[in-house]
Design a protein around this motif. Structure first.
Motif, PDB file in Angstrom:
ATOM      1  N   GLN A  12     -13.306  40.306  31.601  1.00 45.29           N
ATOM      2  CA  GLN A  12     -13.439  39.693  32.920  1.00 45.29           C
ATOM      3  C   GLN A  12     -12.477  40.275  33.942  1.00 45.29           C
ATOM      4  OE1 GLN A  12     -13.213  38.118  30.023  1.00 45.29           O
ATOM      5  NE2 GLN A  12     -14.359  36.194  29.981  1.00 45.29           N
ATOM      6  N   TYR A  39     -13.948  41.584  36.914  1.00 39.99           N
ATOM      7  CA  TYR A  39     -14.548  40.678  37.889  1.00 39.99           C
ATOM      8  C   TYR A  39     -13.892  40.790  39.261  1.00 39.99           C
ATOM      9  CZ  TYR A  39     -17.188  38.024  34.342  1.00 39.99           C
ATOM     10  OH  TYR A  39     -18.067  37.644  33.370  1.00 39.99           O
ATOM     11  N   VAL A  73      -7.674  34.636  42.714  1.00 38.90           N
ATOM     12  CA  VAL A  73      -8.068  35.110  41.389  1.00 38.90           C
ATOM     13  C   VAL A  73      -7.403  36.447  41.080  1.00 38.90           C
ATOM     14  CG1 VAL A  73     -10.167  36.408  42.005  1.00 38.90           C
ATOM     15  CG2 VAL A  73     -10.031  35.232  39.809  1.00 38.90           C
ATOM     16  N   PHE A 101      -6.590  33.745  33.203  1.00 37.03           N
ATOM     17  CA  PHE A 101      -8.038  33.930  33.327  1.00 37.03           C
ATOM     18  C   PHE A 101      -8.778  32.593  33.375  1.00 37.03           C
ATOM     19  CE2 PHE A 101      -6.099  37.227  30.598  1.00 37.03           C
ATOM     20  CZ  PHE A 101      -6.188  38.293  31.484  1.00 37.03           C
ATOM     21  N   LEU A 118     -11.751  32.128  35.966  1.00 42.93           N
ATOM     22  CA  LEU A 118     -12.775  33.171  36.078  1.00 42.93           C
ATOM     23  C   LEU A 118     -14.218  32.665  35.941  1.00 42.93           C
ATOM     24  CD1 LEU A 118     -11.292  36.360  34.405  1.00 42.93           C
ATOM     25  CD2 LEU A 118     -12.061  36.082  36.748  1.00 42.93           C
TER      26      LEU A 118
END
Length: 672
Positions: free
Chosen positions: A281, A284, A364, A373, A376
């Motif tokens: 992630q 992301y 984030v 995280f 997320l």
């Protein structure tokens, strides 16, 4: 008569502006995001408007090849301007935005560089980013293929590791594995960030990213075994046809092993695949950056269409003339207000949620840098859903504004056909909108399941922790004015979203095969996701208007727009609110009455509310949306600029028209 309307410097909307009930400059600062952002925008907008190289008024009349060449000239001039004037990254982004013409540099700065930041190791970033920042290389983002788009895991391009040479071999094994659609790929890019199936030691490890040089840095010719070109003309006149969306095929093209982006996984010289202990992630971050930009762009594009429609609706007069008085302004008709004013409120709502998403991205990013995280899943769902909702509503809203401008809206001179054509691809790029909503639905079902096990939902999904109350309470509205209470409005949207999500969750949970049930219920799940996303926007708008906002009557205007936005959604989706049992038909009727009252509150401020977007005439590119309202003079003048009017008697008259008129279709002189 036309001549009577040609007075220089006349403001035909002056009376509308004089009736505004709030401090316009303060509203401009609010919408811009503060004094600094406002100053940067104004300076860059003026720079573009005053530079003849960036002129755009004739672009819908030129052939595609010339149109593309002009876009290269503008992009090159923009880069020269950036370097000569020492513009900051913020100023450069604004400059490119105000040029208002899609080009290869959009994807270079908007996708290629963010992807390098998100997926490359520090060593790889040190190698590639300086070249990219100088534009010594031009990059694109080659993910989508002819046969696969949203289903990234279904991509067919392969990157097979050859340990004997320490190289990856890129190959397009099928026709459908052809990379298709990447902007900047067709003619401009020298490098592509290629997504391909990583194969090593005869094992397929799924899709990974690779930097691949596709053209020579000396003469720009395609490298050996690379087939690359443009995919052809897209929808619309000018629109997105200044962008060289491309196709790309590889025939066993070799690249160094180090060209695999290795922040999240590596392949050793021996061919061993090693996944990083960092979560996947981490990638992301770039996705959140891109999607928050898309939401902000939605508010900008819709604001342009709404500005044109509001100004023209105030100028255009139709019917209703009495006692030698002028005909009624179109903007005074309730039918026009019902279609137009909710779109005006939507622009403000999306601008505010765009500010919040910018904060979300910063939050984030900081969390990821600290190996946190936890947010997320929610951030992914939130950005996916808001990207989907805002782009769909904006595309439809631009088209609605075109129809609100009557027949003249169909003219390219209105600026609206081209605006629609250039915007509508947003509904499919960076994720198909329906697919994204189904991702949001999965998040909602998972969150409900976790809440049932004692995990407290957070952020935009926090209301799902209050399921017992939201699924049992009934709305207490008894008067129209009750709908102006923020807590009443918020509870209504929370109850609707919660009840739809719970209903879907229960049906999926009871099914013997949850995946089959998910597919069968996908239309209802899309509705659940939409309800969740609408709640997010309403809640963020309400949060904003409850803060201190500088400027005389600015806060009051924002409160009116906030209530109008929420009530417009509620009445448009009243079936949901009624079907879930939260509202009665009487309460929906009261909401419609209150909505009508809000239209009356917006009406005297409508022109000033679009003036607050501060769009220059150059940026709008619309004869209907001119600041001075001198619509008909410029429509008339623009007509004579068309190449068809270069000759009084049209080309083809002697060959094709005259034989018809002279009844000579079968005579010796006829060419028919």
């Amino acid at each position: 008569m036309i001549g009577e309307k040609e007075g220089a410097g006349v403001d035909y909307l002056a009376e509308e502006r004089a009736g505004a009930q709030f401090d316009l400059h303060s509203m401009k600062l609010f919408l811009a995001g503060g004094q600094h952002a406002y100053d940067v925008s104004k300076r860059m907008a003026d720079l573009v408007a005053n530079d003849p190289v960036f002129a755009k008024e004739d672009r819908v009349r030129v052939p595609r090849k010339e149109h593309y060449k002009n876009s290269l000239r503008k992009a090159g001039h923009a880069w020269k301007t950036i370097l000569e004037q020492g513009l900051t990254e913020e100023e450069s982004m604004k400059l490119r935005a105000f040029i208002d013409e899609p080009t290869y540099s959009d994807l270079h700065w908007g996708m290629f560089i963010p992807a390098l930041k998100g997926q490359a190791t520090e060593e790889q970033q040190h190698k590639w980013l300086p070249k990219a920042y100088k534009m010594a290389i031009i990059g694109c983002y080659a993910q989508t293929e002819l046969g696969h788009g949203s289903n990234v895991q279904g991509l067919e391009t392969t990157a097979t590791f050859d340990a004997s040479t320490d190289e990856f071999v890129l190959h397009s094994p099928t026709l459908t594995s052809t990379k298709w659609w990447p902007g900047g790929l067709g003619k401009a890019s020298t490098h592509a960030l290629v997504y391909a199936r990583l194969i090593t030691d005869s094992q397929d490890y799924g899709v990974h990213a690779f930097i691949v040089q596709i053209r020579s840095l000396e003469d720009h010719t395609p490298l050996p075994n690379v087939t690359v070109g443009d995919i052809g003309v897209k929808f619309g006149n000018g629109g997105y046809n200044s962008m060289d969306n491309g196709l790309l095929r590889f025939d066993h093209v070799r690249i160094p092993r180090e060209n695999m982006l290795m922040k999240l996984a590596t392949v050793t010289k021996e061919g061993k695949y090693i996944r990083s202990n960092k979560p996947r992630q981490l990638g992301y971050g770039a996705m959140v950056f891109v999607r928050q930009g898309i939401v902000t762009d939605a508010s900008i594009y819709l604001s342009r269409a709404v500005t044109i429609a509001v100004r023209y609706s105030a100028i255009r007069r139709q019917f209703g003339a009495k006692d030698d008085k002028p005909e009624v302004q179109v903007i005074d008709y309730r039918t026009q207000q019902y279609r137009l004013f909710p779109l005006l409120a939507t622009v403000y709502a999306y601008r505010i949620v765009g500010f919040w998403m910018k904060w979300l991205y910063e939050d984030v990013t900081e969390r990821l840098n600290n190996n946190d995280f936890s947010t997320l899943p929610e951030v992914h769902a939130c950005t996916a859903g808001l990207k989907s909702m805002t782009t769909a509503i904006t595309a439809d809203g631009i088209e609605e504004c075109r129809k609100l401008c009557g027949g003249h809206g169909y003219l390219c001179a209105s600026g609206l056909p081209e605006l629609y054509a250039v915007y509508v691809p947003a509904c499919t790029y960076e994720g198909d909108n329906n697919i994204l909503l189904l991702q949001v639905a999965r998040f909602l079902l998972k969150t409900l399941a976790q809440a049932g096990s004692g995990t407290k939902p957070v952020g935009t999904a926090a209301y799902l922790g209050n399921i017992q109350h939201l699924t049992s309470v009934n709305c207490k509205v008894s008067r129209g004015e009750d709908w102006l209470n923020p807590s009443v409005m918020l509870e209504a949207f929370e109850a609707r979203a919660a009840r739809i999500a719970v209903g879907c969750g229960m049906r999926v949970a009871k099914a013997p095969d949850s995946e089959s049930a998910f597919n069968e219920l996908s239309p209802e799940l899309v509705e659940a996701a939409q309800a969740h996303c609408q709640l997010i926007v309403v809640s963020k708008f309400i949060e904003q208007v409850q803060k201190d906002i500088p400027g005389e009557w600015v806060k009051q205007q924002l409160e009116v727009l906030c209530n109008l936005y929420a009530l417009s959604l509620l009445t448009a989706h009243s079936g949901d609110f009624l079907a879930t049992g939260y509202l009665t038909s009487r309460q929906v009727s009261l909401a419609k009455d209150q909505q009508k009252a809000l239209f009356s509150a917006v009406r005297p401020n409508a022109v000033a509310l679009v003036d607050a977007f501060d769009h220059t005439d150059n940026y709008l590119g619309s004869d209907l949306g001119r600041y001075d309202g001198d619509v008909y003079t410029h429509l008339y003048k623009n007509a004579w600029k068309d190449p068809l009017n270069e000759s009084v008697v049209t080309e083809g008259y002697h060959d094709y028209l005259r034989p018809v008129l002279k009844q000579q279709l079968w005579g010796p002189a006829s060419k028919l």
